[in-house]
Design an enzyme around this catalytic site. Structure first.
Site, PDB file in Angstrom:
ATOM      1  N   ASP A 194      24.887  13.872 -17.607  1.00  0.00           N
ATOM      2  CA  ASP A 194      24.631  12.585 -17.505  1.00  0.00           C
ATOM      3  C   ASP A 194      23.986  11.955 -19.059  1.00  0.00           C
ATOM      4  O   ASP A 194      23.161  12.693 -19.533  1.00  0.00           O
ATOM      5  CB  ASP A 194      23.673  12.415 -16.608  1.00  0.00           C
ATOM      6  CG  ASP A 194      24.070  12.748 -15.122  1.00  0.00           C
ATOM      7  OD1 ASP A 194      25.132  13.085 -14.980  1.00  0.00           O
ATOM      8  OD2 ASP A 194      23.295  12.586 -14.188  1.00  0.00           O
ATOM      9  N   HIS A 253      31.074  11.558 -11.630  1.00  0.00           N
ATOM     10  CA  HIS A 253      29.663  11.063 -11.424  1.00  0.00           C
ATOM     11  C   HIS A 253      29.704   9.761 -11.101  1.00  0.00           C
ATOM     12  O   HIS A 253      29.122   8.800 -11.506  1.00  0.00           O
ATOM     13  CB  HIS A 253      28.803  11.524 -12.623  1.00  0.00           C
ATOM     14  CG  HIS A 253      27.491  11.583 -12.530  1.00  0.00           C
ATOM     15  ND1 HIS A 253      26.574  10.547 -12.283  1.00  0.00           N
ATOM     16  CD2 HIS A 253      26.265  12.663 -11.826  1.00  0.00           C
ATOM     17  CE1 HIS A 253      25.091  10.806 -12.225  1.00  0.00           C
ATOM     18  NE2 HIS A 253      25.259  12.037 -11.686  1.00  0.00           N
ATOM     19  N   HIS A 299      18.264  17.885 -13.398  1.00  0.00           N
ATOM     20  CA  HIS A 299      18.034  16.968 -12.337  1.00  0.00           C
ATOM     21  C   HIS A 299      18.929  17.720 -11.104  1.00  0.00           C
ATOM     22  O   HIS A 299      19.834  18.358 -11.030  1.00  0.00           O
ATOM     23  CB  HIS A 299      18.977  15.634 -12.575  1.00  0.00           C
ATOM     24  CG  HIS A 299      18.175  14.612 -13.340  1.00  0.00           C
ATOM     25  ND1 HIS A 299      18.571  13.691 -14.046  1.00  0.00           N
ATOM     26  CD2 HIS A 299      16.698  14.549 -13.218  1.00  0.00           C
ATOM     27  CE1 HIS A 299      17.602  13.030 -14.446  1.00  0.00           C
ATOM     28  NE2 HIS A 299      16.597  13.418 -14.103  1.00  0.00           N
ATOM     29  N   ASP A 323      20.444  16.900  -8.515  1.00  0.00           N
ATOM     30  CA  ASP A 323      22.048  17.038  -8.146  1.00  0.00           C
ATOM     31  C   ASP A 323      23.011  17.714  -8.901  1.00  0.00           C
ATOM     32  O   ASP A 323      24.225  17.865  -9.023  1.00  0.00           O
ATOM     33  CB  ASP A 323      22.289  15.581  -8.153  1.00  0.00           C
ATOM     34  CG  ASP A 323      22.269  14.634  -9.649  1.00  0.00           C
ATOM     35  OD1 ASP A 323      21.244  14.773 -10.103  1.00  0.00           O
ATOM     36  OD2 ASP A 323      23.193  14.035  -9.828  1.00  0.00           O
ATOM     37  N   HIS A 324      22.352  18.442  -9.963  1.00  0.00           N
ATOM     38  CA  HIS A 324      23.231  19.376 -11.115  1.00  0.00           C
ATOM     39  C   HIS A 324      22.789  20.799 -10.847  1.00  0.00           C
ATOM     40  O   HIS A 324      23.434  21.589 -11.288  1.00  0.00           O
ATOM     41  CB  HIS A 324      23.098  18.847 -12.422  1.00  0.00           C
ATOM     42  CG  HIS A 324      23.565  17.704 -12.477  1.00  0.00           C
ATOM     43  ND1 HIS A 324      24.742  17.230 -13.178  1.00  0.00           N
ATOM     44  CD2 HIS A 324      23.143  16.337 -12.137  1.00  0.00           C
ATOM     45  CE1 HIS A 324      24.920  15.969 -13.412  1.00  0.00           C
ATOM     46  NE2 HIS A 324      23.942  15.351 -12.654  1.00  0.00           N
ATOM     47  N   HIS A 384      21.808  19.577 -17.262  1.00  0.00           N
ATOM     48  CA  HIS A 384      20.475  19.288 -17.230  1.00  0.00           C
ATOM     49  C   HIS A 384      19.811  19.579 -15.631  1.00  0.00           C
ATOM     50  O   HIS A 384      20.416  20.028 -14.802  1.00  0.00           O
ATOM     51  CB  HIS A 384      20.218  17.644 -17.606  1.00  0.00           C
ATOM     52  CG  HIS A 384      20.844  16.865 -16.524  1.00  0.00           C
ATOM     53  ND1 HIS A 384      22.208  16.742 -16.271  1.00  0.00           N
ATOM     54  CD2 HIS A 384      20.284  15.749 -15.829  1.00  0.00           C
ATOM     55  CE1 HIS A 384      22.353  15.744 -15.537  1.00  0.00           C
ATOM     56  NE2 HIS A 384      21.359  15.159 -15.174  1.00  0.00           N
ATOM     57  N   HIS A 424      19.444  10.785 -21.815  1.00  0.00           N
ATOM     58  CA  HIS A 424      19.271  10.894 -20.269  1.00  0.00           C
ATOM     59  C   HIS A 424      17.804  10.833 -19.673  1.00  0.00           C
ATOM     60  O   HIS A 424      17.553  11.024 -18.707  1.00  0.00           O
ATOM     61  CB  HIS A 424      20.190  12.092 -19.847  1.00  0.00           C
ATOM     62  CG  HIS A 424      20.473  11.803 -18.172  1.00  0.00           C
ATOM     63  ND1 HIS A 424      20.908  10.546 -17.675  1.00  0.00           N
ATOM     64  CD2 HIS A 424      20.194  12.550 -17.101  1.00  0.00           C
ATOM     65  CE1 HIS A 424      20.716  10.722 -16.105  1.00  0.00           C
ATOM     66  NE2 HIS A 424      20.230  11.895 -15.955  1.00  0.00           N
TER      67      HIS A 424
END
Ligand SMILES: [Zn+2]
Ligand SMILES: [Zn+2]
Length: 310
Positions: free
Chosen positions: A211, A269, A65, A67-68, A63, A140
């Site tokens: 996530d 995570h 976001h 942090d990914h 996804h 998510h």
């Protein structure tokens, strides 16, 4: 086939845990590495491992976001500097192509190789003679996918010793026997192909989820998986927080592994609120109470996925 965790933290990097990235090393199977997510500084993490960026064949983004994905532009451009010439395929939700292309064009980055973008929907997103990868949407708040990597069964090898013992000399006849045909020899004796083929090697299944809240949709992805990698941002006590932030608890991840009859579970995570050995021990025990074969990931942890024989 083994998995190496390059980043195991949630949201923001911490000293002990970088943000998410997981390398599925398929060196024996296809001389390649597949990356799942690419949080900021993933390329720095790779410097501490034997992984070569030019061997990264595919990157699967769960996804969008930060942090990914914030590690993508840096890793992509370093792969070029380090002599990467092979095609790189990036799979991910709609928007991933725009994100990468804008970063590369604004920074005037020119690559020595081509990138193919595949903006995915649910279903089979990749298949060749060795592997199949399926994606399903999780829960998510934004589109977040889980990936199920299925290694295809490999046929058994020809039992050459047994053939020689039976007095059958090497030649084109071996190919026929290997195909499982029934062959009549010159002396009239009949050879039944399957009698001279070893056991098939059953393919392995690795499930890597993005996530997600606790979701029944994860079960389909994780069914009978040899290894399930599931986020566990929160402890079981913080189920409310997990729900509100679209994340999972240790217990919920273990519930998925249990219901899906997975063989092994790795939690990743992990929120930076859990720091001490005591905290981490508690997290893993919460999962083990439901699914005993549970582990908690650390940065640079490796897990082998052993071959199976039928
Ligand atoms: Zn995240
Ligand atoms: Zn997220």
């Amino acid at each position: 086939m083994n998995v190496m965790f390059l980043g195991t933290g949630a949201g923001i990097p911490a000293k002990s845990r970088n943000v998410t990235s997981i390398a599925l090393q398929l060196l024996e199977e296809r001389n390649a590495v597949w990356l799942f997510d690419c949080g900021e500084a993933t390329q720095h993490q790779i410097l501490h491992t034997p992984i070569k960026p030019r061997k990264i064949e595919k990157i699967f983004i769960t996804h969008l976001h930060g942090d990914h994905i914030y590690g993508l532009p840096g890793l992509i451009s370093s792969r070029s500097f380090q002599g990467g010439e092979g095609l790189l395929t990036i799979y991910g939700p709609k928007g991933i192509e725009e994100f990468v292309k804008i970063a590369l064009s604004v920074s005037h980055t020119h690559l020595s190789y081509f990138i193919k973008f595949i903006e995915i929907e649910e279903g089979v997103i990749f298949e060749d003679h060795l592997f199949q990868v399926t994606a399903i949407k999780l829960e998510h708040g934004i589109d977040s996918y889980g990936y199920r990597v299925i290694e295809k069964d490999l046929p058994g090898t020809l039992l050459v010793d047994k053939l020689e013992q039976a007095g059958i000399k090497p030649g084109p006849i071996y190919q026929k026997i290997k195909s499982g045909d029934t062959v009549t020899l010159e002396d009239g004796s009949v050879i039944h192909g399957p009698d001279f083929i070893g056991p098939a090697q059953k393919g392995r299944i690795v499930t890597i989820l993005g996530d997600t809240r606790f979701s029944k949709r994860s079960l389909e992805l994780a069914e009978q998986a040899d290894l399930l990698i599931h986020e566990a941002t929160f402890s079981e006590e913080d189920e409310k927080l997990a729900y509100n932030y679209f994340h999972s608890t240790t217990k919920q991840a273990a519930q998925v592994a249990y219901e899906a009859k997975a063989k092994k579970l790795i939690l990743t995570h992990i929120s930076s609120r859990y720091q001490t050995d005591h905290d981490l021990d508690k997290l893993v025990k919460e999962a083990q109470a439901i699914f005993p074969n549970s582990f908690i990931a650390n940065d640079f942890m490796q897990m082998e996925i052993p071959k199976k024989r039928e």
